[in-house]
Structure formats: structure tokens, C-alpha cells
Design a protein around this motif. Structure first.
Motif, short mmCIF file in Angstrom:
data_model
loop_
_atom_site.label_atom_id
_atom_site.label_comp_id
_atom_site.label_asym_id
_atom_site.label_seq_id
_atom_site.Cartn_x
_atom_site.Cartn_y
_atom_site.Cartn_z
N THR A 44 1.64 33.23 -17.30
CA THR A 44 1.26 34.46 -17.75
C THR A 44 0.16 34.30 -19.08
O THR A 44 0.57 33.31 -19.95
CB THR A 44 2.59 35.39 -18.24
OG1 THR A 44 1.85 36.54 -18.97
CG2 THR A 44 3.29 34.71 -19.24
N HIS A 54 -1.99 40.42 -19.10
CA HIS A 54 -0.79 40.96 -18.30
C HIS A 54 -0.35 42.12 -18.53
O HIS A 54 0.05 42.23 -20.06
CB HIS A 54 0.14 39.59 -17.89
CG HIS A 54 -0.28 38.70 -16.79
ND1 HIS A 54 0.37 37.53 -16.71
CD2 HIS A 54 -1.48 38.87 -15.83
CE1 HIS A 54 -0.26 36.95 -15.57
NE2 HIS A 54 -1.22 37.79 -15.19
N CYS A 87 -4.38 36.50 -12.01
CA CYS A 87 -5.22 37.91 -12.59
C CYS A 87 -6.48 37.74 -11.70
O CYS A 87 -6.91 36.84 -10.91
CB CYS A 87 -5.33 37.85 -13.90
SG CYS A 87 -6.57 36.55 -14.54
#
Ligand code: F3S
Length: 398
Positions: free
Chosen positions: A118, A297, A352
């Protein structure tokens, strides 16, 4: 550089091949930037995790470091990978890519790195405190750590961040020094700013002005309120368009209270903001065939909002919701995942819309993130539409 006894032993190979290589990287970096010594770090965030960016050469480097006995000495987490580790098939990722991506993750796991992929590590337990020295690599997180948390980090590359993890130190230069953290430009914002897309446009307007003037640390006045989501968006954009790693905002960022506002400066007006916003969008709503939220995120409250907006409805376009795996697991428990997936939207945890291998798979992306727009065009060849968060969800339903 002056090294301690143990740092010198690392450099001479007493701690194994991987640590020796890591110390060589750090000494080379410190020498280039004029660091006099190393500094212990308490937290590392490693970028360069997607196999799409790493390729076979990057994977080989990681395996060599793992085989050479490299082990994380401090809390270390990862930037997003090229796919959802558990659910890659649903996102149209090829089995060949998935296997290579899994090898990348395995190499990091062998080194004791926490494979929470992340760019918002501060939302999942890697959250340094004010004044803490760290070595992070993801540019939006670096800006967030420096400005919003008041921690201290340069923008590391993938290898230098990993090297910091395996040795527990980083060269003492740049953002670790008080002198580099003083503001060198004053910026007054007279525009009304509330939504993530507006904070993204503001990041572009300020970032580009400062970059061309050669300034690097703005002291920004005129913003009275900014949510964590707004600040995520602003940091990502400021880093993308201006290459900045720190800003001060009185009443909002902690270090603003300890520095002096420079005299003079620039004003960002409503017209400047609107011009920056227009320059990021190059498509109309009718062209949108891909919708994505979560750059950086998403937090759990942002996912809750998506669930509220999607409940009982059906999306008409491919809609990716990108977040960290632990945040997705909270969403599972709270019932948000069920609502979102019943509406036809897809979670893309661990990854992503920029680092996944989706080049030219879609024509036009709608998002609330100025950073995502920049890379959607530059990396994936998409046109872009930038909108407020709620309107992006509406776009998926149109
Ligand atoms: Fe994060 Fe990917 Fe955006 S790494 S900041 S979601 S480009």
C-alpha cells in the motif's frame, strides 16, 4: 563518510552479502549528497514492487538480496504491487504476470518485509511519529510523512529503501536536516477548496509554480480545513507535479508552528485553480469507460462512503476501488464489500490503476485524483476526467 564500527563491518561483509551490498548502496548515496554519517531509521516503506515496473532484472536483484541473507531490521512495508494478490483473475491479470508478481512478493517475504502492499502505510500500522527518522520511497507517502505527520524522510528509490531496511540506517542529508525543512516560498491560496480533486488541482498549481522557480518547501496559507483524504490527494499531486516532499500549512501541519513564513510569495487564485483543474482533464463524461477511486489508497471511511452511494444500485462501467488489504478486510467485516460488489464494482486491494498492467485496456478514466490522471495518461495511454469523489461514483452508475 564517517561510519560506526558496525556500519563499517557491514560494509566489509561481516553481516553477509546482502547487507554488504545494502551498505554499499547507502555509502554511495551518502557520498553523492555530502552526508557526513548515517542515521538510524525506525520505519521503511519500499517502492518498486509491481513486476510491471521491476521486470526480470528487478526480480533477480530481490532474489539475490534474499539469498544473500538480507533481513529487515526495522518495520518495513511495501508499496502497491501490480495486482490484487488474492483476486487477480477478476481484474483481468494474466497468469504469467501473476506468477512473476508472486515471486516478487515471496522475495520480499523471505527478507522479513511485511507484504502489506500500500501507498498509505500510515493507515495500516506503519505510522511514524513527529520527528522520527524514516526511509520511505512512495512519493505521496513521503510528502504525507514529512508534512502531515512531521516525520523525516527523503524520497528513497526502491533499492535505497530496501538497503535502509536491511541495515537499519540511512545517510544523514536532505529532509533529515532542520535546515532543509525550512520553508523557502510563501503561497497564499485565495481559492475555495473542499474536494479531493480540488486539492489535487491545487497541488499541480503550486507544484509547477515552485518547480519552475526552483523552490522546494512552501509555506501555504489560506486553507482552513483539510481532511486526511484531502491531504492524501494534495500530497500525491504536489509530489507528482512539483517533485516536492514537504510543505507547511499553519493550523493543519504540525511543523508549521516551528518555522517562519518567508516574506512575499505567490497567490493561487480561483482562476489559477480552475486552470490547473482544466489542464488535468482531457476528455468528456461521455467517453468514460473506466472509473477508479483510491489514489492514494482509500481509508475505511472513504470506502464506507462508496458503499453508501452504491447501495441497491448497479454500476455500468468497470469500477476499481483500490486500497490496502487490511482496510479491505475491515470493509469485509463491516458489510461494505458485499454492498460494493453487489453493485458490480471491484476491489483492487494491494494494487492500483497506475501500477497494474492495464496499458491501453481502457480509453478514458474518471477519478478524483490528479496524480492518477497524470500517470493514467503517461503510463497507460488513457484520457482522463477529474471530478469530486461522490461524482466519480455517480459516473460509474451513469
Ligand atoms: Fe498509490 Fe498508485 Fe496512486 S501507488 S499514490 S494509488 S499511483
Amino acid at each position: 563518510m564517517q561510519l560506526t564500527q558496525s556500519e563499517q563491518a557491514m560494509l566489509e561483509g561481516a553481516y553477509g552479502r546482502a547487507v554488504q551490498k545494502a551498505m554499499q548502496i547507502l555509502v554511495a548515496l551518502g557520498t553523492i549528497y555530502g552526508a557526513e554519517r548515517m542515521l538510524p531509521v525506525t520505519s521503511v516503506q519500499v517502492a518498486g514492487v509491481s513486476y510491471d515496473n521491476l521486470g526480470d532484472a528487478g526480480l533477480q536483484f530481490l532474489n539475490e538480496m534474499a539469498d544473500g541473507g538480507g533481513r529487515a531490521r526495522v518495520l518495513t512495508t511495501l508499496n502497491p504491487a501490480g495486482m490484487d494478490i488474492e483476486n487477480w483473475q477478476a481484474l483481468g491479470i494474466s497468469p504469467d504476470f501473476a506468477r512473476q508478481q508472486e515471486r516478487v512478493i515471496e522475495a520480499f517475504a523471505r527478507m522479513g518485509v511485511m507484504t502489506t502492499c500500500t501507498c498509505t502505510p500510515y493507515l495500516v500500522g506503519n505510522e511514524p511519529r513527529f520527528g522520527e527518522h524514516i526511509a520511505w520511497a512512495e512519493s505521496s507517502a513521503v510528502c504525507y510523512a514529512n508534512a502531515v505527520l512531521g516525520a523525516r524522510t527523503n524520497r528513497e528509490g526502491g533499492p535505497s529503501a530496501l538497503a535502509a531496511s536491511l541495515t537499519g540506517v540511512t545517510p544523514y542529508y536532505g529532509m533529515h536536516l532542520d535546515s532543509s525543512r525550512k520553508p523557502d516560498a510563501s503561497v497564499h491560496v485565495s481559492a475555495a477548496i473542499m474536494e479531493n480533486d480540488e486539492f489535487g488541482a491545487l497541488g499541480k498549481a503550486i507544484g509547477e509554480r515552485l518547480r519552475s522557480a526552483g523552490n522546494s518547501v512552501p509555506y501555504i496559507t489560506g486553507i482552513e480545513h483539510a481532511s486526511p483524504g484531502n491531504l492524501k490527494s494534495f500530497c500525491a499531486s504536489l509530489a507528482t507535479y512539483g517533485g516536492l516532499a514537504l510543505f507547511h500549512m499553519p493550523g493543519i501541519t504540525p511543523e508549521a508552528a516551528y518555522v517562519r513564513q518567508p516574506l512575499g510569495g505567490i497567490i493561487i487564485s480561483q482562476a489559477d485553480l480552475e486552470a490547473a483543474h482544466r489542464s488535468i482533464c482531457d476528455a468528456s463524461d461521455e467517453e468514460v469507460d473506466f472509473v477508479s477511486l483510491g489514489c492514494p489508497h482509500l481509508s475505511i471511511d472513504e470506502i464506507a462512503r462508496i458503499a453508501e452511494l452504491l447501495e441497491g444500485k448497479k454500476v455500468t462501467k468497470e469500477f476499481w476501488i483500490t486500497t490496502a488489504r487490511p482496510v479491505k478486510q475491515i470493509a469485509d467485516r463491516l458489510g461494505y464489500t458485499r454492498i460494493i460488489e453487489s453493485a458490480g464494482a471491484k476491489f483492487a486491494a494491494d494494487t492500483c490503476c497506475v501500477v497494474a498492467p492495464i496499458k491501453r485496456r481502457f480509453r478514458t478514466m474518471a477519478t478524483d485524483s490528479a496524480k492518477a490522471c497524470y500517470y493514467a495518461y503517461a503510463k497507460n495511454g488513457f484520457k482522463t476526467v477529474l471530478k469530486p469523489f461522490d461524482q466519480v461514483v455517480e459516473e460509474a452508475l451513469r
